[in-house]
Scaffold this motif. Sequence first.
Motif, PDB file in Angstrom:
ATOM      1  N   ARG A  42       0.815  -1.224   0.000  1.00 14.32           N
ATOM      2  CA  ARG A  42       0.000   0.000   0.000  1.00 14.32           C
ATOM      3  C   ARG A  42       0.846   1.269   0.000  1.00 14.32           C
ATOM      4  O   ARG A  42       0.329   2.347  -0.246  1.00 14.32           O
ATOM      5  CB  ARG A  42      -0.927  -0.009   1.219  1.00 14.32           C
ATOM      6  CG  ARG A  42      -1.940  -1.138   1.171  1.00 14.32           C
ATOM      7  CD  ARG A  42      -2.934  -1.037   2.296  1.00 14.32           C
ATOM      8  NE  ARG A  42      -2.381  -1.466   3.566  1.00 14.32           N
ATOM      9  CZ  ARG A  42      -3.037  -1.420   4.723  1.00 14.32           C
ATOM     10  NH1 ARG A  42      -4.261  -0.958   4.746  1.00 14.32           N
ATOM     11  NH2 ARG A  42      -2.478  -1.823   5.832  1.00 14.32           N
ATOM     12  N   THR A  43       2.151   1.132   0.291  1.00 21.01           N
ATOM     13  CA  THR A  43       2.998   2.324   0.392  1.00 21.01           C
ATOM     14  C   THR A  43       3.039   3.080  -0.934  1.00 21.01           C
ATOM     15  O   THR A  43       3.007   4.318  -0.948  1.00 21.01           O
ATOM     16  CB  THR A  43       4.429   1.930   0.785  1.00 21.01           C
ATOM     17  OG1 THR A  43       4.352   0.946   1.800  1.00 21.01           O
ATOM     18  CG2 THR A  43       5.220   3.115   1.257  1.00 21.01           C
ATOM     19  N   GLY A  44       3.110   2.349  -2.043  1.00 19.74           N
ATOM     20  CA  GLY A  44       3.201   2.984  -3.351  1.00 19.74           C
ATOM     21  C   GLY A  44       1.990   3.868  -3.638  1.00 19.74           C
ATOM     22  O   GLY A  44       2.112   4.930  -4.247  1.00 19.74           O
ATOM     23  N   LEU A  50      -0.537  11.030  -1.759  1.00 19.23           N
ATOM     24  CA  LEU A  50      -0.635  11.784  -0.508  1.00 19.23           C
ATOM     25  C   LEU A  50       0.494  12.787  -0.338  1.00 19.23           C
ATOM     26  O   LEU A  50       1.641  12.537  -0.708  1.00 19.23           O
ATOM     27  CB  LEU A  50      -0.622  10.822   0.684  1.00 19.23           C
ATOM     28  CG  LEU A  50      -1.728   9.766   0.663  1.00 19.23           C
ATOM     29  CD1 LEU A  50      -1.647   8.912   1.905  1.00 19.23           C
ATOM     30  CD2 LEU A  50      -3.090  10.429   0.560  1.00 19.23           C
ATOM     31  N   ASP A  51       0.141  13.927   0.237  1.00 13.40           N
ATOM     32  CA  ASP A  51       1.146  14.914   0.630  1.00 13.40           C
ATOM     33  C   ASP A  51       0.575  15.772   1.752  1.00 13.40           C
ATOM     34  O   ASP A  51      -0.386  15.364   2.415  1.00 13.40           O
ATOM     35  CB  ASP A  51       1.629  15.735  -0.568  1.00 13.40           C
ATOM     36  CG  ASP A  51       0.478  16.389  -1.318  1.00 13.40           C
ATOM     37  OD1 ASP A  51      -0.554  16.644  -0.687  1.00 13.40           O
ATOM     38  OD2 ASP A  51       0.611  16.641  -2.519  1.00 13.40           O
ATOM     39  N   ARG A  52       1.129  16.950   1.930  1.00 14.13           N
ATOM     40  CA  ARG A  52       0.750  17.775   3.075  1.00 14.13           C
ATOM     41  C   ARG A  52      -0.695  18.238   3.049  1.00 14.13           C
ATOM     42  O   ARG A  52      -1.210  18.741   4.034  1.00 14.13           O
ATOM     43  CB  ARG A  52       1.671  19.002   3.155  1.00 14.13           C
ATOM     44  CG  ARG A  52       3.091  18.657   3.525  1.00 14.13           C
ATOM     45  CD  ARG A  52       3.880  19.908   3.704  1.00 14.13           C
ATOM     46  NE  ARG A  52       3.885  20.710   2.484  1.00 14.13           N
ATOM     47  CZ  ARG A  52       4.392  21.922   2.401  1.00 14.13           C
ATOM     48  NH1 ARG A  52       4.901  22.489   3.467  1.00 14.13           N
ATOM     49  NH2 ARG A  52       4.375  22.587   1.267  1.00 14.13           N
ATOM     50  N   LEU A  63       3.104   1.383   8.621  1.00 13.62           N
ATOM     51  CA  LEU A  63       2.698   2.115   7.413  1.00 13.62           C
ATOM     52  C   LEU A  63       2.394   3.579   7.757  1.00 13.62           C
ATOM     53  O   LEU A  63       2.716   4.487   6.984  1.00 13.62           O
ATOM     54  CB  LEU A  63       1.473   1.443   6.784  1.00 13.62           C
ATOM     55  CG  LEU A  63       0.969   2.028   5.459  1.00 13.62           C
ATOM     56  CD1 LEU A  63       2.041   1.942   4.386  1.00 13.62           C
ATOM     57  CD2 LEU A  63      -0.288   1.313   5.006  1.00 13.62           C
ATOM     58  N   ALA A  64       1.811   3.809   8.925  1.00 13.03           N
ATOM     59  CA  ALA A  64       1.492   5.182   9.343  1.00 13.03           C
ATOM     60  C   ALA A  64       2.763   6.017   9.445  1.00 13.03           C
ATOM     61  O   ALA A  64       2.788   7.179   9.014  1.00 13.03           O
ATOM     62  CB  ALA A  64       0.753   5.168  10.674  1.00 13.03           C
TER      63      ALA A  64
END
Lengths: 181, 304
Positions: A42-44, A50-52, A63-64
């Motif tokens: 799921r990291t990819g 996702l970003d700020r 993962l968090a």
Amino acid sequence: MSLLTTIPVPDAFEARTNATFEALMWALSRPGTVQDLPAPGRTGIAEALLDRECRVFCDDPALADRIATFGAALVPLPLADHCFLTLDAGLDRLAQVAVGSALYPDTGATIVAEAGFGTGQRLRLTGPGIETFADLVLGGIAPGFWALRAALCHYPTGFDLFLICGAQVIGLPRSTTIEVL
Amino acid sequence: MTIATLTKPWEAMSYGFLDASAKRELRRKMLKAIAVPGCQMPYASREVPMARGWGTGGLQVTLTLLRPSSVVKVIDQGADDSVNAASIRSFLSKVSGARETWDTLEATIIQSRHRIPEERLRADQVLVLQVPNPEPLRPVEPNMSVARQMHADADYGRLWLILYEQIVRSGRVMQGAAYPSLVNGRHVMTPSPIPRWDVPKLHMAQHLTFLSAGREKRLYAVPPFTRVEPLVFSDVPFQVEDHAALTCHRSGLTGYFMNEIPQGGGGSQFELSDSNLGIKAIRQAEGAEARVGSTWYENGKMPQ
């Protein structure tokens, strides 16, 4: 093209996130089809999306930590726009997932979860992206999940689901009607 | 955490012009747009080296999708060689290394202003339409907060009123382009200023369509196999432009959407609006090799 211009080449990050997005895009456009991700896990997906600007809930501490390095804020489940959940148990908190409103359907959350493809519950999908119907067999998801999804998602509100199995992904947008066979 | 993990090596320019955070935002919004077909999703709409209103919305979607193996076709009113189309196409290939083409069959991404090509698009192709005004309710409701509430309530009655008034005044529906269409039975969208001729091409199509308005900062999508139904009255059927019997004076093709060229004597000649289809037909007539794909319209009729 003149000699002064160079042909741009994507770096590894750009190539990976572009390929991940393309897989997610086709997965959501054709619900039920299996698309290949450039890397397992799921990291990819977190890296490509996702970003700020994002608020994330993740029930896997490892993962968090990884997602936090992309800049996303880790928030309680009802506030999250992207949720990395396990769906094999603990469905009671699913009711807290943001489904958006009729005024702002885009505030419905994206859920990313692990599942098993090819074994388990048999489902029939209909809706946009599917010409007639598509049959799908999914495992690793609690039996009550699909009824709960139907109860929570009143189109156009709802959440969109990406299911990951190794380096493969299936997308189930809120527009898909799912019948448990 | 070190400085090295927070930074990256110097680059003259981000690949595909847009920086990584702009692409991530577009990706998130494009996914939401697919999940709710026809519903307008707001996005930030970054600066690109082109004036707003000249296709910046379509440009940003295309830039997000581009990779070195992409093949891009850009059309403006059906033509590949107009200034706007040629400039956008050359910009896209310069910032991404993607190959340029005029051929609909070769392209993986087709960015278009005002037309959908006459040749059928395949399941692996993405159509990106540049949209000047994404809000179908604007003619009846200038306040966009109220318009948003009307979308939320599926309150589209006043759009039928426009069509009704056109029929009362003129005897037929006068809406020539941007014909309001109901997507997936829920949201009415304006399918960008494509002619009525092109609206049926979006209904239950094989390809994925993105519609993006850079100036208005909204994008929406029509996924494959999605119902796109033009608003009609049950006793006044939807009609496309009456071009089925027109013949292109250059290529000799009949039964496609034509541009009218007024002539000195008061009459007019017609030529194909989809210029590359015309070029391929002329090449074929001259005996050169040119593959023409199957077209949506056959003998001027769209098969149901």
